[in-house]
Design an enzyme around this catalytic site. Structure first.
Site, short mmCIF file in Angstrom:
data_model
loop_
_atom_site.label_atom_id
_atom_site.label_comp_id
_atom_site.label_asym_id
_atom_site.label_seq_id
_atom_site.Cartn_x
_atom_site.Cartn_y
_atom_site.Cartn_z
N ARG A 43 -1.95 -16.37 3.94
CA ARG A 43 -0.65 -16.23 3.27
C ARG A 43 0.46 -15.97 4.29
O ARG A 43 1.59 -16.36 4.07
CB ARG A 43 -0.68 -15.05 2.30
CG ARG A 43 -1.41 -15.28 1.01
CD ARG A 43 -1.25 -14.09 0.13
NE ARG A 43 0.11 -13.59 0.22
CZ ARG A 43 0.46 -12.32 -0.07
NH1 ARG A 43 -0.45 -11.46 -0.44
NH2 ARG A 43 1.72 -11.94 0.04
N ARG A 90 4.50 -11.23 -4.21
CA ARG A 90 5.50 -10.25 -4.61
C ARG A 90 6.92 -10.70 -4.29
O ARG A 90 7.86 -10.44 -5.02
CB ARG A 90 5.20 -8.95 -3.87
CG ARG A 90 6.29 -7.96 -4.06
CD ARG A 90 5.99 -6.64 -3.48
NE ARG A 90 7.17 -5.84 -3.62
CZ ARG A 90 7.50 -5.16 -4.72
NH1 ARG A 90 6.69 -5.19 -5.75
NH2 ARG A 90 8.60 -4.46 -4.80
N LYS A 100 7.77 -15.11 8.22
CA LYS A 100 7.45 -15.20 6.78
C LYS A 100 8.48 -14.41 5.98
O LYS A 100 9.01 -14.89 4.98
CB LYS A 100 6.07 -14.62 6.53
CG LYS A 100 5.75 -14.33 5.07
CD LYS A 100 4.37 -13.77 4.84
CE LYS A 100 4.32 -12.29 4.91
NZ LYS A 100 4.75 -11.58 3.69
N ILE A 147 5.16 4.36 4.14
CA ILE A 147 5.86 3.40 3.26
C ILE A 147 5.03 3.02 2.04
O ILE A 147 5.52 3.05 0.92
CB ILE A 147 6.24 2.13 4.06
CG1 ILE A 147 7.01 2.50 5.34
CG2 ILE A 147 7.02 1.16 3.17
CD1 ILE A 147 8.36 3.12 5.13
N ILE A 193 9.51 -2.33 -9.12
CA ILE A 193 10.78 -3.02 -8.81
C ILE A 193 11.95 -2.30 -9.49
O ILE A 193 12.98 -2.91 -9.80
CB ILE A 193 10.74 -4.52 -9.20
CG1 ILE A 193 10.42 -4.72 -10.69
CG2 ILE A 193 9.76 -5.29 -8.34
CD1 ILE A 193 10.63 -6.16 -11.16
#
Ligand code: EPZ
Length: 418
Positions: free
Chosen positions: A396, A92, A22, A326, A123
């Protein structure tokens, strides 16, 4: 709403093929925006995230044809450079479309991306990098408008090895005047795959997979056919599903090189691991040993495997420690595991997991992609029936997960719950 209904307790065993990645597919599909010639892609997983990304390319004017094992993308007639807000919010990774659109058309309009609620996921690194490349950025009515006369290659130092920001700089720099050099780049294998695909179109990208990447601007790209890498997180998920149910599995179409820290942890937990070219064989112990795991940027332990490892440690022979460095909100799945009988305490960025003998089935809710997968795994190793709700998150990122688990002997089915 869709749910998985799982009856736990079966040993999982057999052979299974991993799907395409993905997290390689999304930036590679975006890269086709740069190339007006047809690009043929193989091994693209048929999952919601790739469907949405292809939908956006179609809306922007790209021609997409999909047959059995390949997708042909031609962006020759693409004219639009604004990404629809409602689709941006669905995932995203659409933010890397921006780098490709700006790279080719010198302008792009998009909004703040959506995606899993695993953290703030700003971002700023993407936008700061665009500015360094000479792109002006205006924010108005929730839209971000980017434009420039030309993109001039620059040295860009990333203060954090952001995967998406590294991908966006590469995409925006392919046609730049001069060369761009990224210091502190992310080293994930998906970035290497993106660069390999772009170089097969005639781009000149060196050092992908290391923290120092150089992109020499080119004038044009040409047609190519490219098979994307296999999904290392799906591979890890399938290995963990077997590791916690006491079986033996061979995952084919896998690349052990991209998963070494996960394989090492599974070995520490008592699994027998053997690697033979694109096959990874795992033989699970009766009971897993406890371990300590700490997520780090690649090649450290992948954050995407953290929820799945957390799930299988709930029945290990003692205390395990899982630290997430993270994302700041990636432990939501643990509350649901506690409802299934797990003994878990969160202290800031760390979970302390005390192994229990038994877990029991419950009705639990997926709250993000990998957390949802963790609940499926927990259902496989629990007594009785588990209903995992909101599996749209899982669909997803995993292609036919229930089908693959059934092929390994799991009692799992997908159900529409009104
Ligand atoms: C990619 O997300 C992956 N998604 C994620 O996989 C993966 O978890 C992540 O990399 C880390 O490996 C795709 O490739 C589509 P980042 P990305 O930019 O690019 C902070 C999954 O489950 N950050 O490396 O969004 C950010 O908040 C998904 O498949 C900034 O502060 O990840 C996070 O804390 C989940 N500013 C950290 O960096 C920025 O401008 C890592 O983010 C960008 C990021």
């Amino acid at each position: 709403m869709l749910s998985y209904i799982i009856s736990g307790g079966n040993k999982l065993s057999g052979r299974i093929k991993a799907s395409g990645s993905k997290n390689a597919a999304l930036p590679i599909i975006a890269s086709c925006i740069l190339n007006p010639e047809p690009v043929t892609l193989y091994n693209i997983p048929d999952i919601e995230d790739t469907k949405i990304t292809l939908e956006i390319l179609k809306i922007l004017g790209c021609k997409i044809t999909r047959n059995s094992d390949k997708i042909i993308i031609c962006s020759k007639d693409m004219l639009k450079t604004a990404i629809p807000k409602d689709l941006m919010h669905k995932l995203r990774s659409t933010v890397v479309l921006a780098g490709a659109i700006i790279g080719r058309f010198k302008k792009a309009t998009f909004s703040y991306p959506g995606g899993c609620n695993i953290g703030a996921r700003p971002i700023d690194l993407h936008l700061d990098s665009f500015k360094k490349l000479g792109i002006t950025i205006d924010e108005k009515d929730e839209y971000i408008h980017c434009k420039c006369k030309e993109i001039v290659g620059k040295r860009i130092k990333l203060k954090f090895p952001s995967v998406g920001a590294t991908e966006n700089i590469i995409l925006a720099s392919v046609y730049a005047k001069g060369a761009t050099h990224i210091t502190g780049a992310a080293k994930e294998p998906e970035i290497k795959d993106l660069a390999k695909c772009l170089n097969s179109m005639g781009a000149k990208i060196y050092g992908a997979g290391t923290s120092e990447i150089t992109i020499f601007g080119v004038k044009k790209l040409h047609s190519t056919s490219y098979k994307i890498m296999s999904d290392r997180i799906e591979t890890g998920t399938l290995l963990c599903a077997v590791a916690c149910t006491g079986g033996t599995v061979t995952v084919e179409n896998a690349d052990a090189q991209n998963l070494l820290t996960v394989l090492y942890s599974l070995k520490e937990m008592g699994c027998k691991i053997s690697i033979n070219r694109d096959k990874i064989k795992l033989k699970a112990p009766e009971k897993l040993n406890p371990v300590s795991v700490e997520t780090q940027p690649y090649p450290g332990f992948p954050t995407d495997m953290q929820p799945i490892i957390g799930a299988i440690l709930t029945k290990a022979k003692g205390k395990s420690i899982v630290t997430e460095n993270i994302f700041e909100n990636r432990f939501k799945y643990s509350e649901e595991l506690v409802r299934m009988g797990a003994k878990i305490k969160q202290k800031d960025k760390t979970l302390e997991i005390i192994g229990v003998d038994k877990m029991h089935g419950e009705i639990v809710m997926s709250k993000d992609l990998r957390g949802g997968a963790a609940l499926v795994i927990a259902g496989l190793m629990s007594e009785g029936k588990t209903t995992v709700e909101n599996i749209e998150y899982i669909l997803r990122g995993y292609e036919n997960l229930d089908e693959k688990l059934r092929m390994l002997g799991a009692n799992i089915k997908k159900e529409k719950v009104v």
